[in-house]
Design a protein around this motif. Sequence first.
Motif, PDB file in Angstrom:
ATOM      1  N   ARG A 185      -5.243   1.595  -3.612  1.00  0.00           N
ATOM      2  CA  ARG A 185      -4.796   1.824  -2.245  1.00  0.00           C
ATOM      3  C   ARG A 185      -5.950   1.622  -1.252  1.00  0.00           C
TER       4      ARG A 185
ATOM      5  N   GLU B 299       0.825  -1.204   0.000  1.00  0.00           N
ATOM      6  CA  GLU B 299       0.000   0.000   0.000  1.00  0.00           C
ATOM      7  C   GLU B 299       0.866   1.264   0.000  1.00  0.00           C
ATOM      8  N   LYS B 300       1.966   1.242   0.722  1.00  0.00           N
ATOM      9  CA  LYS B 300       2.834   2.406   0.777  1.00  0.00           C
ATOM     10  C   LYS B 300       3.556   2.644  -0.547  1.00  0.00           C
ATOM     11  N   GLU B 301       3.840   1.586  -1.301  1.00  0.00           N
ATOM     12  CA  GLU B 301       4.584   1.727  -2.555  1.00  0.00           C
ATOM     13  C   GLU B 301       3.696   2.054  -3.737  1.00  0.00           C
ATOM     14  N   LEU B 302       2.398   1.956  -3.553  1.00  0.00           N
ATOM     15  CA  LEU B 302       1.507   2.298  -4.659  1.00  0.00           C
ATOM     16  C   LEU B 302       1.543   3.813  -4.917  1.00  0.00           C
ATOM     17  N   PRO B 303       1.529   4.225  -6.218  1.00  0.00           N
ATOM     18  CA  PRO B 303       1.534   5.665  -6.527  1.00  0.00           C
ATOM     19  C   PRO B 303       0.215   6.317  -6.121  1.00  0.00           C
ATOM     20  N   GLU B 304       0.270   7.633  -5.992  1.00  0.00           N
ATOM     21  CA  GLU B 304      -0.923   8.364  -5.579  1.00  0.00           C
ATOM     22  C   GLU B 304      -2.052   8.216  -6.590  1.00  0.00           C
ATOM     23  N   ALA B 305      -1.681   7.948  -7.853  1.00  0.00           N
ATOM     24  CA  ALA B 305      -2.717   7.818  -8.884  1.00  0.00           C
ATOM     25  C   ALA B 305      -3.570   6.576  -8.691  1.00  0.00           C
ATOM     26  N   GLN B 306      -3.047   5.596  -7.989  1.00  0.00           N
ATOM     27  CA  GLN B 306      -3.782   4.349  -7.756  1.00  0.00           C
ATOM     28  C   GLN B 306      -4.588   4.445  -6.455  1.00  0.00           C
TER      29      GLN B 306
END
Length: 396
Positions: free
Chosen positions: A237, A226-233
């Motif tokens: 998330r 969850e922390k490594e997912l980009p803000e666009a996702q």
Amino acid sequence: MEPRDGQGDQTLRPVRIAALIVFVSVAVFLPIDAHYSPAGLHKVLVAYGAHTTLALAILLASLTRWGARRADPLALTLGFGAAANTLLYVHLWPRNPMLVATSLVCLLMGCAVVFSWSAPRMILLGAFVCVGFAIVSSRATAAELGGAPVVSAVGALGVGALIAIAGAGILGRARASLAQRQAELAAFSARLMAAQEEERRRLARELHDELGQSLTAVNAYIWLIEKELPEAQAALRGRTAEVRRLVSKTLAEMREMSQLLRPSTLDDLGLVPSLDSHLKAFADRHQIATSFTAEGLPERLPAEIETALYRITQEALTNVARHAGAHRVRVALTRERADLKLEIADDGHGLPLRQGGTKPGTGLVGIRERVHALGGTVTVSSESGVRISVRVPLPD
């Protein structure tokens, strides 16, 4: 309703039943003898008065603490006293020796059945009755006997005594066989409960250690993802966060299940902290007020006693939550001399009435099995709510 499981009540019950039978026989035969006996009312009252006094004294003694520890001497006193008083009756009025012989045969058979006397003891009572009856009857004159056949009465009494002695031997062997089977069943039940407890301990350890660690690791990996997912996702998330909440909820439920199977505090800290923790969790889960007191206990008890008392409390609280409709539960654990007393009481509507009276459910049966395995006693009363009182002996 108050079913009791105390050993004292069980051993005194035959004595009380026999005393009540004596009272009934006096109430039935006294008016008949008082009306038809040529011996006079005063002699009849002497014989029946002795019967009544003996039965009343035995019954009152059985209700005292002194008598509770002397069930067998009370039975001996009642049996031999009733026989001696019947012989006194023959001495005062030897008019119907056959009727008296029949009464003595009933007395012999009653002692064999009600008191569960052994064949040697029945031989002693039979010899006392037969010899005493023969001596008392032989001292009576022909006019006093009124032509009644004394020899036939003595013979009938002898045959009845032999039948009573043989019956006592047969009943003794049957009881011994039944006691052996009950002991085997109790031993099997104890082994089964021990195996069940060991299996619970193993499952609780696997749930807490192996599966718990695995779920904790899964939760950590999901958090990293969850922390490594980009803000666009943002949608993804959100899903990973929901997965983490589900994993955390599953982990909490699994730990609660592990505690129900076998609380770690029971092995590490002992009975009192385990019961205190269980009652607090029970109050939070079912919204039922609880109170717990423990007085005079050693720091640790034998493992089998701690496990049994914890399971008894757990089963009782389960019954309260399912059936009692209670608002408050009180648990008290105290030491009384060489015994340990556990009392669980609620303010619910009591045990349900079933056809044939109030009958214990499977939970109470399991509680009794655990108590019996420890050599203790259990009392269940249902007046205003249900109160379970357990008493087990403490080892030296």
